[in-house]
Scaffold this motif. Structure first.
Motif, mmCIF file in Angstrom:
data_model
loop_
_atom_site.group_PDB
_atom_site.id
_atom_site.type_symbol
_atom_site.label_atom_id
_atom_site.label_comp_id
_atom_site.label_asym_id
_atom_site.label_seq_id
_atom_site.Cartn_x
_atom_site.Cartn_y
_atom_site.Cartn_z
ATOM 1 N N GLU A 11 0.815 -1.204 0.000
ATOM 2 C CA GLU A 11 0.000 0.000 0.000
ATOM 3 C C GLU A 11 0.851 1.256 0.000
ATOM 4 N N ARG A 12 1.931 1.213 0.834
ATOM 5 C CA ARG A 12 2.814 2.379 0.905
ATOM 6 C C ARG A 12 3.495 2.635 -0.442
ATOM 7 N N LEU A 13 3.926 1.563 -1.088
ATOM 8 C CA LEU A 13 4.591 1.713 -2.391
ATOM 9 C C LEU A 13 3.623 2.261 -3.437
ATOM 10 N N ARG A 14 2.350 1.796 -3.374
ATOM 11 C CA ARG A 14 1.365 2.315 -4.323
ATOM 12 C C ARG A 14 1.113 3.805 -4.073
ATOM 13 N N GLU A 15 1.061 4.224 -2.786
ATOM 14 C CA GLU A 15 0.886 5.643 -2.499
ATOM 15 C C GLU A 15 2.063 6.460 -3.031
ATOM 16 N N ILE A 16 3.271 5.918 -2.806
ATOM 17 C CA ILE A 16 4.457 6.629 -3.317
ATOM 18 C C ILE A 16 4.406 6.716 -4.839
ATOM 19 N N ALA A 17 4.008 5.613 -5.503
ATOM 20 C CA ALA A 17 3.945 5.600 -6.969
ATOM 21 C C ALA A 17 2.927 6.600 -7.466
ATOM 22 N N ARG A 18 1.742 6.660 -6.801
ATOM 23 C CA ARG A 18 0.737 7.637 -7.229
ATOM 24 C C ARG A 18 1.243 9.061 -7.063
ATOM 25 N N GLY A 19 1.935 9.316 -5.930
ATOM 26 C CA GLY A 19 2.487 10.654 -5.729
ATOM 27 C C GLY A 19 3.517 11.011 -6.785
ATOM 28 N N GLN A 20 4.395 10.031 -7.108
ATOM 29 C CA GLN A 20 5.407 10.302 -8.129
ATOM 30 C C GLN A 20 4.778 10.509 -9.512
ATOM 31 N N LEU A 21 3.736 9.711 -9.795
ATOM 32 C CA LEU A 21 3.053 9.887 -11.071
ATOM 33 C C LEU A 21 2.393 11.264 -11.155
ATOM 34 N N LEU A 22 1.838 11.727 -10.038
ATOM 35 C CA LEU A 22 1.230 13.042 -10.025
ATOM 36 C C LEU A 22 2.255 14.129 -10.290
ATOM 37 N N TRP A 23 3.408 13.987 -9.579
ATOM 38 C CA TRP A 23 4.462 14.981 -9.802
ATOM 39 C C TRP A 23 4.990 14.912 -11.243
ATOM 40 N N LEU A 24 5.100 13.693 -11.758
ATOM 41 C CA LEU A 24 5.563 13.534 -13.140
ATOM 42 C C LEU A 24 4.575 14.159 -14.126
ATOM 43 N N ALA A 25 3.269 13.966 -13.866
ATOM 44 C CA ALA A 25 2.261 14.569 -14.729
ATOM 45 C C ALA A 25 2.318 16.087 -14.658
ATOM 46 N N LEU A 26 2.475 16.602 -13.417
ATOM 47 C CA LEU A 26 2.591 18.046 -13.287
ATOM 48 C C LEU A 26 3.828 18.569 -14.002
ATOM 49 N N LEU A 27 4.934 17.822 -13.893
ATOM 50 C CA LEU A 27 6.163 18.232 -14.568
ATOM 51 C C LEU A 27 5.991 18.232 -16.077
ATOM 52 N N LEU A 28 5.341 17.171 -16.591
ATOM 53 C CA LEU A 28 5.115 17.108 -18.038
ATOM 54 C C LEU A 28 4.191 18.249 -18.504
ATOM 55 N N ALA A 29 3.150 18.532 -17.704
ATOM 56 C CA ALA A 29 2.251 19.622 -18.048
ATOM 57 C C ALA A 29 2.994 20.954 -18.061
ATOM 58 N N GLY A 30 3.870 21.156 -17.084
ATOM 59 C CA GLY A 30 4.668 22.377 -17.057
ATOM 60 C C GLY A 30 5.587 22.486 -18.260
ATOM 61 N N MET A 31 6.194 21.345 -18.645
ATOM 62 C CA MET A 31 7.067 21.359 -19.816
ATOM 63 C C MET A 31 6.278 21.675 -21.089
ATOM 64 N N VAL A 32 5.070 21.082 -21.198
ATOM 65 C CA VAL A 32 4.240 21.368 -22.370
ATOM 66 C C VAL A 32 3.855 22.845 -22.417
ATOM 67 N N ALA A 33 3.460 23.396 -21.264
ATOM 68 C CA ALA A 33 3.109 24.813 -21.216
ATOM 69 C C ALA A 33 4.307 25.685 -21.572
ATOM 70 N N LEU A 34 5.491 25.284 -21.063
ATOM 71 C CA LEU A 34 6.703 26.039 -21.360
ATOM 72 C C LEU A 34 7.014 25.992 -22.858
ATOM 73 N N LEU A 35 6.860 24.795 -23.449
ATOM 74 C CA LEU A 35 7.094 24.670 -24.890
ATOM 75 C C LEU A 35 6.090 25.498 -25.690
ATOM 76 N N ALA A 36 4.834 25.526 -25.215
ATOM 77 C CA ALA A 36 3.827 26.329 -25.910
ATOM 78 C C ALA A 36 4.192 27.809 -25.862
ATOM 79 N N VAL A 37 4.595 28.276 -24.685
ATOM 80 C CA VAL A 37 5.009 29.677 -24.557
ATOM 81 C C VAL A 37 6.219 29.963 -25.436
ATOM 82 N N PHE A 38 7.157 29.042 -25.456
ATOM 83 C CA PHE A 38 8.350 29.208 -26.295
ATOM 84 C C PHE A 38 7.972 29.231 -27.776
ATOM 85 N N GLY A 39 7.027 28.365 -28.166
ATOM 86 C CA GLY A 39 6.590 28.341 -29.552
ATOM 87 C C GLY A 39 5.922 29.640 -29.961
#
Length: 262
Positions: A11-39
């Motif tokens: 259960e603890r590992l699944r919670e950690i994985a969900r948290g990391q996936l959330l941060w990864l999604a937020l990071l990817l969204a930020g990168m996409v937004a940054l690329l859009a602004v750059f474009g």
């Protein structure tokens, strides 16, 4: 105990994985937004000016030398390119104007030449198809001009032609009315197109005759040729009117030329 510990660890590992996936999604969204602004920034700073230059180049290629060229105060390479393109457009405009002037101007007298007058005559005849006021076409040349060149010289002949054209120009400017056009048709032949005539044909004929006689009187005066004796020469002038129905430009020129030789 092992089963409980393993369950809690899963259960603890699944919670950690969900948290990391959330941060990864937020990071990817930020990168996409940054690329859009750059474009968008790249589009505004580089792609858009290049497209504007390309549009201007296509218009200039099509003959529209008044095409608007984007102006920029940028200090980078794009700004240099835009300023260089604007200078190139201005240079093309100047060269085109010079070429047109040479193509449509007589080099000796500075008057319109045969090509320019033919285009103007075609235009006036087309525009005058529905006009009620007749137009007049005058043909004038120097009598025995070949004798002038053979006996006095070509330089003296050129001087006679320049004085000849200058005198006609003065008469046309003062008595030809608005819209009158003078051109050197070739050699010692000059043509005058007069528009400001009376509405009825007899009155228009009288106006045109009066103008032609005034030109003939001015052109019959002696021509001063430097330190030598004055040269005496007379002109021949042919006149034709056209209104309703209008004749073709070639026929009008033929009529005026024939009248001049008569």
């Amino acid at each position: 105990d092992e089963t409980q510990i393993g369950t809690r660890m899963d259960e603890r590992l699944r919670e950690i994985a969900r948290g990391q996936l959330l941060w990864l999604a937020l990071l990817l969204a930020g990168m996409v937004a940054l690329l859009a602004v750059f474009g968008v920034a790249l589009q505004r700073s580089l792609v858009s000016p290049v497209r504007q230059l390309a549009d201007s180049a296509r218009q200039i290629e099509a003959g529209n030398f008044d095409a608007e060229v984007p102006v920029s105060r940028r200090k980078d390479e794009v700004g240099d390119l835009m300023r260089a393109f604007a200078h190139m457009r201005d240079s093309i405009v100047r060269h085109d104007r010079d070429i047109r002037r040479m193509a449509y101007t007589d080099s000796l007298t500075g008057l319109s030449n045969r090509l320019a007058f033919r285009e103007l005559l075609d235009q006036r005849v087309t525009e005058g198809n529905g006009a009620a006021r007749p137009l007049a076409l005058l043909f004038a040349d120097v009598d025995d001009f070949k004798r002038v060149n053979d006996t006095i010289g070509h330089d003296a002949g050129d001087e006679v032609l320049m004085q000849f054209s200058s005198r006609i120009r003065d008469v046309i400017e003062h008595q030809g009315g608005e819209g009158a056009v003078l051109a050197r048709f070739g050699g010692d032949e000059f043509v005058v197109l007069v528009e400001n005539l009376a509405g009825q044909r007899p009155a228009a004929q009288q106006d045109a005759d009066k103008l032609a006689r005034k030109i003939a009187g001015v052109l019959s005066q002696p021509y001063a040729l430097g330190s030598g004796p004055a040269h005496h020469s007379t002109p021949s002038i042919g006149l034709t009117l056209f209104g309703h129905p209008p004749a073709a430009p070639e026929e009008l020129l033929k009529q005026a030329d024939f009248a001049m030789y008569q």
